[in-house]
Design a protein around this motif. Structure first.
Motif, PDB file in Angstrom:
ATOM      1  N   ASP A 170      -9.918 -11.823   5.448  1.00 46.80           N
ATOM      2  CA  ASP A 170      -9.391 -10.474   5.233  1.00 46.80           C
ATOM      3  C   ASP A 170      -8.700  -9.918   6.480  1.00 46.80           C
ATOM      4  O   ASP A 170      -7.871  -9.008   6.395  1.00 46.80           O
ATOM      5  CB  ASP A 170     -10.508  -9.523   4.794  1.00 46.80           C
ATOM      6  N   GLU A 171      -9.035 -10.478   7.656  1.00 48.50           N
ATOM      7  CA  GLU A 171      -8.428  -9.980   8.894  1.00 48.50           C
ATOM      8  C   GLU A 171      -6.918 -10.257   8.933  1.00 48.50           C
ATOM      9  O   GLU A 171      -6.209  -9.712   9.769  1.00 48.50           O
ATOM     10  CB  GLU A 171      -9.107 -10.633  10.112  1.00 48.50           C
ATOM     11  N   TRP A 172      -6.427 -11.101   8.043  1.00 53.59           N
ATOM     12  CA  TRP A 172      -4.987 -11.367   7.997  1.00 53.59           C
ATOM     13  C   TRP A 172      -4.241 -10.222   7.311  1.00 53.59           C
ATOM     14  O   TRP A 172      -3.016 -10.174   7.310  1.00 53.59           O
ATOM     15  CB  TRP A 172      -4.720 -12.694   7.272  1.00 53.59           C
ATOM     16  N   LEU A 173      -4.987  -9.318   6.700  1.00 50.71           N
ATOM     17  CA  LEU A 173      -4.386  -8.164   6.022  1.00 50.71           C
ATOM     18  C   LEU A 173      -4.670  -6.917   6.853  1.00 50.71           C
ATOM     19  O   LEU A 173      -5.561  -6.925   7.707  1.00 50.71           O
ATOM     20  CB  LEU A 173      -4.995  -8.030   4.620  1.00 50.71           C
ATOM     21  N   PRO A 174      -3.924  -5.833   6.623  1.00 56.87           N
ATOM     22  CA  PRO A 174      -4.174  -4.613   7.412  1.00 56.87           C
ATOM     23  C   PRO A 174      -5.652  -4.199   7.339  1.00 56.87           C
ATOM     24  O   PRO A 174      -6.314  -4.450   6.320  1.00 56.87           O
ATOM     25  CB  PRO A 174      -3.277  -3.574   6.730  1.00 56.87           C
ATOM     26  N   LEU A 175      -6.122  -3.571   8.417  1.00 59.90           N
ATOM     27  CA  LEU A 175      -7.528  -3.184   8.517  1.00 59.90           C
ATOM     28  C   LEU A 175      -7.944  -2.324   7.317  1.00 59.90           C
ATOM     29  O   LEU A 175      -7.308  -1.312   7.017  1.00 59.90           O
ATOM     30  CB  LEU A 175      -7.741  -2.416   9.826  1.00 59.90           C
ATOM     31  N   GLY A 176      -8.985  -2.705   6.637  1.00 62.09           N
ATOM     32  CA  GLY A 176      -9.508  -1.917   5.526  1.00 62.09           C
ATOM     33  C   GLY A 176      -8.726  -2.078   4.229  1.00 62.09           C
ATOM     34  O   GLY A 176      -9.068  -1.471   3.205  1.00 62.09           O
ATOM     35  N   PHE A 177      -7.676  -2.897   4.236  1.00 64.53           N
ATOM     36  CA  PHE A 177      -6.786  -3.067   3.081  1.00 64.53           C
ATOM     37  C   PHE A 177      -7.567  -3.471   1.820  1.00 64.53           C
ATOM     38  O   PHE A 177      -7.451  -2.847   0.767  1.00 64.53           O
ATOM     39  CB  PHE A 177      -5.741  -4.127   3.429  1.00 64.53           C
ATOM     40  N   VAL A 178      -8.389  -4.506   1.973  1.00 60.08           N
ATOM     41  CA  VAL A 178      -9.074  -5.065   0.802  1.00 60.08           C
ATOM     42  C   VAL A 178      -9.974  -4.011   0.154  1.00 60.08           C
ATOM     43  O   VAL A 178      -9.964  -3.836  -1.067  1.00 60.08           O
ATOM     44  CB  VAL A 178      -9.878  -6.327   1.204  1.00 60.08           C
ATOM     45  N   GLU A 179     -10.724  -3.261   0.984  1.00 61.32           N
ATOM     46  CA  GLU A 179     -11.627  -2.240   0.445  1.00 61.32           C
ATOM     47  C   GLU A 179     -10.834  -1.122  -0.232  1.00 61.32           C
ATOM     48  O   GLU A 179     -11.148  -0.696  -1.339  1.00 61.32           O
ATOM     49  CB  GLU A 179     -12.497  -1.610   1.554  1.00 61.32           C
ATOM     50  N   ARG A 180      -9.783  -0.654   0.459  1.00 62.79           N
ATOM     51  CA  ARG A 180      -8.992   0.457  -0.106  1.00 62.79           C
ATOM     52  C   ARG A 180      -8.388   0.066  -1.447  1.00 62.79           C
ATOM     53  O   ARG A 180      -8.380   0.844  -2.394  1.00 62.79           O
ATOM     54  CB  ARG A 180      -7.889   0.881   0.867  1.00 62.79           C
ATOM     55  N   VAL A 181      -7.880  -1.159  -1.502  1.00 63.27           N
ATOM     56  CA  VAL A 181      -7.233  -1.615  -2.720  1.00 63.27           C
ATOM     57  C   VAL A 181      -8.250  -1.710  -3.856  1.00 63.27           C
ATOM     58  O   VAL A 181      -7.974  -1.347  -4.999  1.00 63.27           O
ATOM     59  CB  VAL A 181      -6.570  -2.988  -2.459  1.00 63.27           C
ATOM     60  N   ARG A 182      -9.453  -2.175  -3.492  1.00 62.86           N
ATOM     61  CA  ARG A 182     -10.493  -2.298  -4.526  1.00 62.86           C
ATOM     62  C   ARG A 182     -10.885  -0.907  -5.031  1.00 62.86           C
ATOM     63  O   ARG A 182     -10.963  -0.681  -6.228  1.00 62.86           O
ATOM     64  CB  ARG A 182     -11.703  -3.027  -3.952  1.00 62.86           C
ATOM     65  N   GLU A 183     -11.068   0.038  -4.111  1.00 60.83           N
ATOM     66  CA  GLU A 183     -11.493   1.372  -4.515  1.00 60.83           C
ATOM     67  C   GLU A 183     -10.442   2.095  -5.344  1.00 60.83           C
ATOM     68  O   GLU A 183     -10.753   2.730  -6.337  1.00 60.83           O
ATOM     69  CB  GLU A 183     -11.853   2.216  -3.276  1.00 60.83           C
ATOM     70  N   SER A 184      -9.199   1.991  -4.912  1.00 55.14           N
ATOM     71  CA  SER A 184      -8.142   2.716  -5.634  1.00 55.14           C
ATOM     72  C   SER A 184      -7.796   2.025  -6.947  1.00 55.14           C
ATOM     73  O   SER A 184      -7.206   2.629  -7.835  1.00 55.14           O
ATOM     74  CB  SER A 184      -6.882   2.804  -4.767  1.00 55.14           C
ATOM     75  N   GLY A 185      -8.163   0.771  -7.074  1.00 55.07           N
ATOM     76  CA  GLY A 185      -7.820   0.031  -8.291  1.00 55.07           C
ATOM     77  C   GLY A 185      -6.340  -0.287  -8.384  1.00 55.07           C
ATOM     78  O   GLY A 185      -5.846  -0.732  -9.417  1.00 55.07           O
ATOM     79  N   LYS A 186      -5.608  -0.088  -7.273  1.00 47.23           N
ATOM     80  CA  LYS A 186      -4.145  -0.277  -7.307  1.00 47.23           C
ATOM     81  C   LYS A 186      -3.745  -1.743  -7.264  1.00 47.23           C
ATOM     82  O   LYS A 186      -2.673  -2.115  -7.724  1.00 47.23           O
ATOM     83  CB  LYS A 186      -3.521   0.412  -6.085  1.00 47.23           C
TER      84      LYS A 186
ATOM     85  N   GLU B 170       0.830  -1.202   0.000  1.00 44.82           N
ATOM     86  CA  GLU B 170       0.000   0.000   0.000  1.00 44.82           C
ATOM     87  C   GLU B 170       0.868   1.258   0.000  1.00 44.82           C
ATOM     88  O   GLU B 170       0.662   2.180  -0.793  1.00 44.82           O
ATOM     89  CB  GLU B 170      -0.909  -0.030   1.229  1.00 44.82           C
ATOM     90  N   ARG B 171       1.876   1.291   0.900  1.00 42.75           N
ATOM     91  CA  ARG B 171       2.732   2.470   1.012  1.00 42.75           C
ATOM     92  C   ARG B 171       3.526   2.721  -0.273  1.00 42.75           C
ATOM     93  O   ARG B 171       3.843   3.849  -0.603  1.00 42.75           O
ATOM     94  CB  ARG B 171       3.740   2.319   2.150  1.00 42.75           C
ATOM     95  N   SER B 172       3.907   1.643  -0.949  1.00 37.55           N
ATOM     96  CA  SER B 172       4.749   1.823  -2.133  1.00 37.55           C
ATOM     97  C   SER B 172       3.993   2.559  -3.234  1.00 37.55           C
ATOM     98  O   SER B 172       4.602   3.178  -4.100  1.00 37.55           O
ATOM     99  CB  SER B 172       5.227   0.466  -2.667  1.00 37.55           C
ATOM    100  N   GLY B 173       2.671   2.491  -3.196  1.00 38.18           N
ATOM    101  CA  GLY B 173       1.877   3.166  -4.213  1.00 38.18           C
ATOM    102  C   GLY B 173       1.936   2.483  -5.580  1.00 38.18           C
ATOM    103  O   GLY B 173       1.394   2.992  -6.555  1.00 38.18           O
ATOM    104  N   LYS B 174       2.591   1.362  -5.646  1.00 37.07           N
ATOM    105  CA  LYS B 174       2.696   0.660  -6.927  1.00 37.07           C
ATOM    106  C   LYS B 174       1.445  -0.188  -7.179  1.00 37.07           C
ATOM    107  O   LYS B 174       0.772  -0.610  -6.242  1.00 37.07           O
ATOM    108  CB  LYS B 174       3.912  -0.288  -6.905  1.00 37.07           C
ATOM    109  N   ASN B 175       1.189  -0.477  -8.448  1.00 37.82           N
ATOM    110  CA  ASN B 175       0.157  -1.456  -8.779  1.00 37.82           C
ATOM    111  C   ASN B 175       0.678  -2.846  -8.432  1.00 37.82           C
ATOM    112  O   ASN B 175       1.875  -3.108  -8.571  1.00 37.82           O
ATOM    113  CB  ASN B 175      -0.148  -1.424 -10.277  1.00 37.82           C
ATOM    114  N   PHE B 176      -0.210  -3.721  -8.003  1.00 41.42           N
ATOM    115  CA  PHE B 176       0.265  -5.072  -7.695  1.00 41.42           C
ATOM    116  C   PHE B 176      -0.808  -6.137  -7.912  1.00 41.42           C
ATOM    117  O   PHE B 176      -2.002  -5.862  -7.804  1.00 41.42           O
ATOM    118  CB  PHE B 176       0.775  -5.152  -6.246  1.00 41.42           C
ATOM    119  N   VAL B 177      -0.339  -7.338  -8.248  1.00 48.46           N
ATOM    120  CA  VAL B 177      -1.172  -8.546  -8.196  1.00 48.46           C
ATOM    121  C   VAL B 177      -0.570  -9.392  -7.086  1.00 48.46           C
ATOM    122  O   VAL B 177       0.626  -9.679  -7.102  1.00 48.46           O
ATOM    123  CB  VAL B 177      -1.115  -9.340  -9.524  1.00 48.46           C
TER     124      VAL B 177
END
Ligand code: NAG
Ligand code: NAG
Ligand code: NAG
Ligand code: NAG
Length: 491
Positions: A333-349, A309-316
């Motif tokens: 999803d709890e294994w990932l940072p809080l809200g990670f999945v939603e943020r990633v989906r919204e930003s399309g990153k 997330e911090r790197s700002g790069k696109n990723f798979v």
């Protein structure tokens, strides 16, 4: 399947160890041999449950045949239906390896049957864990080679470590954490953290040491070694084996299996992934995958999520449950940072994939810039064939030395972390992602070198009719086939 026969004479018998990472390159080799049309019959030997899996991975139009040898896991203190390292806990792996040596009588009988029924010239191509097959072949006067799905360099480090256990001679009171390999000084010093658990614990009297020290030295009875590698990438490791064993070492790679044959079909629809990648700029995506059998610890997963997330790069990112959870269970999803999945989906990153992704297709997509990988050799070959530089996170076995080769000798990789329990900080991961993917001098140089390696791999498998050019891997395969053909072995 198995009824039709090829055009050549003779029969090739292939015998991989019972682990998916070993079986896959053997299937790729069998398919390559079939193309060469030198053998009337090509047979892959294994135990019942593995044969079922192998059958589903072989193309329908193939004439490769399969032969089963009996194996009862319960006789070796293994749970029922465990014929493959992929579904047993690590502490039982050595039991399966030891148990595999009891296949000797059945394997010998199978060879005797072929010899007496068909009067064909035979060759045996066996796994690195099946050193004992070399003595069987010698007794029966059959041509025999060991086939390594690993690189020469990685396997040379592994071989030398088992035979010498050099870390046992470190003076513990001094602060020396590095040591050289006594018979492989070309490899730069190895750090204690680059030892897989069982080498690090080995003292020469434990079960692993006893097995490896006896069975690895049995390679000396073989007639040569085949490697799934390319000469110009891996000359140091190949030279080690030629010197050490006085045997030819033929680099015939890369032998890669197409996605359809990899056994795993779950995960995502490959089309969705390609569509997502199509929407991204050229060389902007980091692909993250730790191979089909590995995962990282829960804290490591948190840090990696933050870093992406911090790197700002696109990723798979191909995610699997962290260590301590059933790797085949539902991802939470709890294994990932809080809200990670939603943020990633919204930003399309980011594109998060569960369990399995079409790796070859992803790596060859124009949008992909770098590959964060466990450095398993199949994954490395797939990355390099597409000219993609790596961020290495080796976890086990010879992966540490694959990463070392890529970083120290080839300059196309930066190591991010080591092992499944080391502490990682997201800031450090971000810095390394930037180093490889940004327009820095190092990044540009690394991507250029990765492109050169891709060209070198293409050359190695090229056959040009116009000027008669043959690449190094094609010539190595020619040399191997002709050595097998002209050997004066009886059968
Ligand atoms: C099987 O089909 C594939 C794809 O059409 C082809 O490349 C391959 O040569 C075929 N193999 C055999 C043994 O006919
Ligand atoms: C191999 O590793 C496993 C897990 O780390 C451990 O349980 C086992 O005792 C090790 N074996 C040897 C011989 O060190
Ligand atoms: C391979 O290792 C097994 C188990 O340690 C041992 O019983 C066997 O004798 C070894 N095989 C050879 C050919 O040395
Ligand atoms: C890498 O590029 C990103 C954005 O393109 C930038 O935020 C970051 O600071 C760069 N890092 C380095 C080390 O140059």
């Amino acid at each position: 399947m198995g009824e039709r026969e090829g055009e050549g004479e003779g029969e090739a018998v292939l015998f991989p160890f019972m682990a998916q990472g070993h079986i896959i390159p053997f299937i790729a080799l069998a398919i390559e041999l079939e193309k060469r049309k030198k053998y009337k019959k090509i047979t892959i030997v294994n135990t019942c449950l593995n044969i079922k899996k192998i059958r589903s991975a072989i193309p329908e139009n193939s004439s490769i045949s399969l032969a089963e040898i009996p194996f009862n896991p319960a006789h070796h203190g293994l749970p029922p239906n465990t014929e493959n390292t992929d579904n047993i806990p690590y502490n039982l792996v050595i039991r399966l390896i030891e148990a595999s040596t009891t296949l000797k009588p059945a394997f010998t009988q199978l060879l005797l049957n072929i010899i007496s029924q068909h009067k064909r010239k035979l060759i045996i191509i066996a796994d690195i864990f099946f050193g004992w097959t070399a003595s069987v072949a010698k007794e029966l006067a059959v041509f025999h080679v060991i086939f390594s799905g690993c690189a020469g360099y990685g396997l040379a480090c592994y071989y030398s470590l088992w035979l010498n256990l050099p870390h046992r001679h470190l003076h513990l009171q001094s602060n020396h954490q590095h040591f050289s390999l006594p018979d492989f000084p070309e490899a730069r010093p190895i750090h204690l953290t680059q030892l897989p658990a069982n080498i690090s614990e080995a003292d020469g009297t434990d079960a692993w040491s006893l097995f490896q020290q006896k069975n690895l030295t049995d390679w000396a009875y073989s007639d040569g070694l085949l490697f799934n590698t390319v000469q110009d990438l891996d000359s140091i490791g190949l030279a080690y084996f030629k010197r050490k064993l006085g045997l030819p070492a033929w680099p015939i790679g890369p032998l890669l299996l197409s996605a359809g044959s990899r056994g795993k079909g779950g995960g995502i629809n490959p089309k969705l992934c390609t569509e997502w990648l199509n929407s991204k700029p050229s060389k902007s995506v980091l692909f993250v995958c730790f191979g089909s059998m590995n995962t990282i610890s829960a804290p490591q997963m948190m840090q990696l999520g933050k870093a992406l997330e911090r790197s700002g790069k696109n990723f798979v990112w191909v995610v699997r449950p962290p260590i301590g959870f059933d790797i085949n269970s539902e991802f939470r999803d709890e294994w990932l940072p809080l809200g990670f999945v939603e943020r990633v989906r919204e930003s399309g990153k980011g594109f998060i994939v569960h369990d399995w992704a079409p790796q070859v297709e992803i790596l060859s997509h124009f949008a992909v810039s770098a590959f964060l990988s466990h450095c398993g050799w199949n994954s490395v070959l797939e990355s390099l064939s597409a000219g993609v530089p790596l961020l290495g996170w080796p976890m086990a076995a010879e992966q540490f030395y694959n990463c070392k080769l890529l970083e120290e000798e080839l300059g196309i990789c930066v190591e991010v972390a080591r092992g499944k329990s080391c502490e990682v900080k997201h800031e450090d991961i971000v810095a390394k992602i930037d180093l490889v993917m940004n327009e820095t001098n190092e990044g540009i140089m690394m991507r250029k070198k990765a492109g050169d390696v891709r060209d070198l791999i293409r050359d190695a498998v090229t056959v040009r009719d116009e000027d008669g050019f043959k690449g190094s891997s094609v010539r190595a395969m020619d040399d191997f086939l002709s050595a097998a053909h002209s050997s004066n072995k009886l059968h």
